[in-house]
Write a protein that holds these residues in place. Structure first.
Motif, PDB file in Angstrom:
ATOM      1  N   MET A   1      40.544 -18.953 -30.324  1.00  0.00           N
ATOM      2  CA  MET A   1      40.937 -20.408 -30.012  1.00  0.00           C
ATOM      3  C   MET A   1      42.170 -20.388 -29.222  1.00  0.00           C
ATOM      4  O   MET A   1      43.119 -19.903 -30.123  1.00  0.00           O
ATOM      5  N   PRO A   2      42.804 -20.745 -28.459  1.00  0.00           N
ATOM      6  CA  PRO A   2      44.013 -20.929 -27.610  1.00  0.00           C
ATOM      7  C   PRO A   2      44.525 -21.933 -28.637  1.00  0.00           C
ATOM      8  O   PRO A   2      43.991 -22.948 -28.811  1.00  0.00           O
ATOM      9  N   VAL A   3      45.714 -21.639 -28.840  1.00  0.00           N
ATOM     10  CA  VAL A   3      46.862 -22.378 -29.738  1.00  0.00           C
ATOM     11  C   VAL A   3      48.097 -22.696 -28.827  1.00  0.00           C
ATOM     12  O   VAL A   3      48.609 -21.738 -28.636  1.00  0.00           O
ATOM     13  N   HIS A   4      48.745 -23.872 -28.695  1.00  0.00           N
ATOM     14  CA  HIS A   4      49.931 -24.051 -28.233  1.00  0.00           C
ATOM     15  C   HIS A   4      50.757 -24.706 -28.873  1.00  0.00           C
ATOM     16  O   HIS A   4      50.416 -25.848 -29.287  1.00  0.00           O
ATOM     17  N   ILE A   5      51.831 -24.674 -29.224  1.00  0.00           N
ATOM     18  CA  ILE A   5      52.917 -25.300 -29.934  1.00  0.00           C
ATOM     19  C   ILE A   5      53.549 -26.278 -28.907  1.00  0.00           C
ATOM     20  O   ILE A   5      54.334 -25.800 -28.053  1.00  0.00           O
ATOM     21  N   GLY A  22      42.623 -25.365 -28.315  1.00  0.00           N
ATOM     22  CA  GLY A  22      41.887 -25.448 -27.408  1.00  0.00           C
ATOM     23  C   GLY A  22      40.419 -25.197 -27.992  1.00  0.00           C
ATOM     24  O   GLY A  22      39.769 -23.943 -27.924  1.00  0.00           O
ATOM     25  N   GLN A  23      39.747 -26.092 -28.520  1.00  0.00           N
ATOM     26  CA  GLN A  23      38.346 -26.173 -29.303  1.00  0.00           C
ATOM     27  C   GLN A  23      37.256 -25.697 -28.165  1.00  0.00           C
ATOM     28  O   GLN A  23      36.158 -25.386 -28.702  1.00  0.00           O
ATOM     29  N   TYR A  24      37.359 -25.842 -26.987  1.00  0.00           N
ATOM     30  CA  TYR A  24      36.376 -25.617 -26.079  1.00  0.00           C
ATOM     31  C   TYR A  24      36.116 -24.183 -25.899  1.00  0.00           C
ATOM     32  O   TYR A  24      34.986 -23.526 -25.659  1.00  0.00           O
ATOM     33  N   ALA A  25      37.017 -23.347 -26.614  1.00  0.00           N
ATOM     34  CA  ALA A  25      36.981 -21.813 -26.466  1.00  0.00           C
ATOM     35  C   ALA A  25      36.243 -21.197 -27.922  1.00  0.00           C
ATOM     36  O   ALA A  25      36.153 -19.979 -27.796  1.00  0.00           O
ATOM     37  N   ALA A  26      35.838 -22.030 -28.663  1.00  0.00           N
ATOM     38  CA  ALA A  26      35.354 -21.449 -29.859  1.00  0.00           C
ATOM     39  C   ALA A  26      33.876 -22.144 -30.112  1.00  0.00           C
ATOM     40  O   ALA A  26      33.746 -23.042 -29.654  1.00  0.00           O
TER      41      ALA A  26
END
Length: 163
Positions: A1-5, A22-26
């Protein structure tokens, strides 16, 4: 899942960090479609999004370096933690200790009214910070899937061994 600070702000006893997920990717196994998967962002039964901004989750995390659970004289992590691994191998927080985290409410549980700190603007900013366009996020999050989405390279990634 992509994570961005999204942001790091100083507060009285440490830092307040806003993190976009980015919950769309999990994906998880579907509750209604055998042998199918559904995005964490979608309804688990229908595979549909309630709101186009549901592709991301906004989290607030507060940390401190002054916590009684940190032993006196403990060494701190001060080496840049980046590399090819998708997850850390050891302790990457050093003296930092999480004192609070939430994705919706903030403050006392009996506050009236409660502080819903996540705004539509914050969700939009998080959606735009993801590596996939908002349109691609909606496509990835909607419907049932045969296979999980491909994951990208960890950026900046983690070292292969603790540093």
């Amino acid at each position: 899942m992509p994570v961005h600070i999204q942001s790091v702000e100083p507060i009285d006893n440490g830092l307040r960090v806003t993190v976009c997920e980015g919950q769309y990717a999990a994906v998880l196994p579907s509750d209604s479609a055998p042998n199918q998967m559904v995005s964490l962002a979608a309804n688990k039964v229908t595979g549909e999004l309630r709101d186009p901004l549901d592709t991301v989750l906004v989290n607030r995390i507060e940390l401190t370096q002054n916590h009684p659970r940190i032993p006196a004289g403990a060494s701190d992590v001060d080496t840049l933690q980046e590399g090819p691994a998708p997850a850390p191998v050891g302790d990457v927080f050093g003296h930092w200790f999480i004192t609070g985290a939430s994705s919706s409410l903030w403050g006392p549980v009996d506050a009236d009214p409660p502080d819903f700190f996540v705004t539509p603007d914050m969700r939009r900013q998080c959606q735009e910070a993801m590596p996939d366009s908002p349109e691609k996020q909606i496509e990835m999050a909607t419907g049932f899937k045969d296979t999980p989405p491909p994951h990208g390279k960890p950026i900046p990634g983690w070292p292969l061994a603790p540093q």
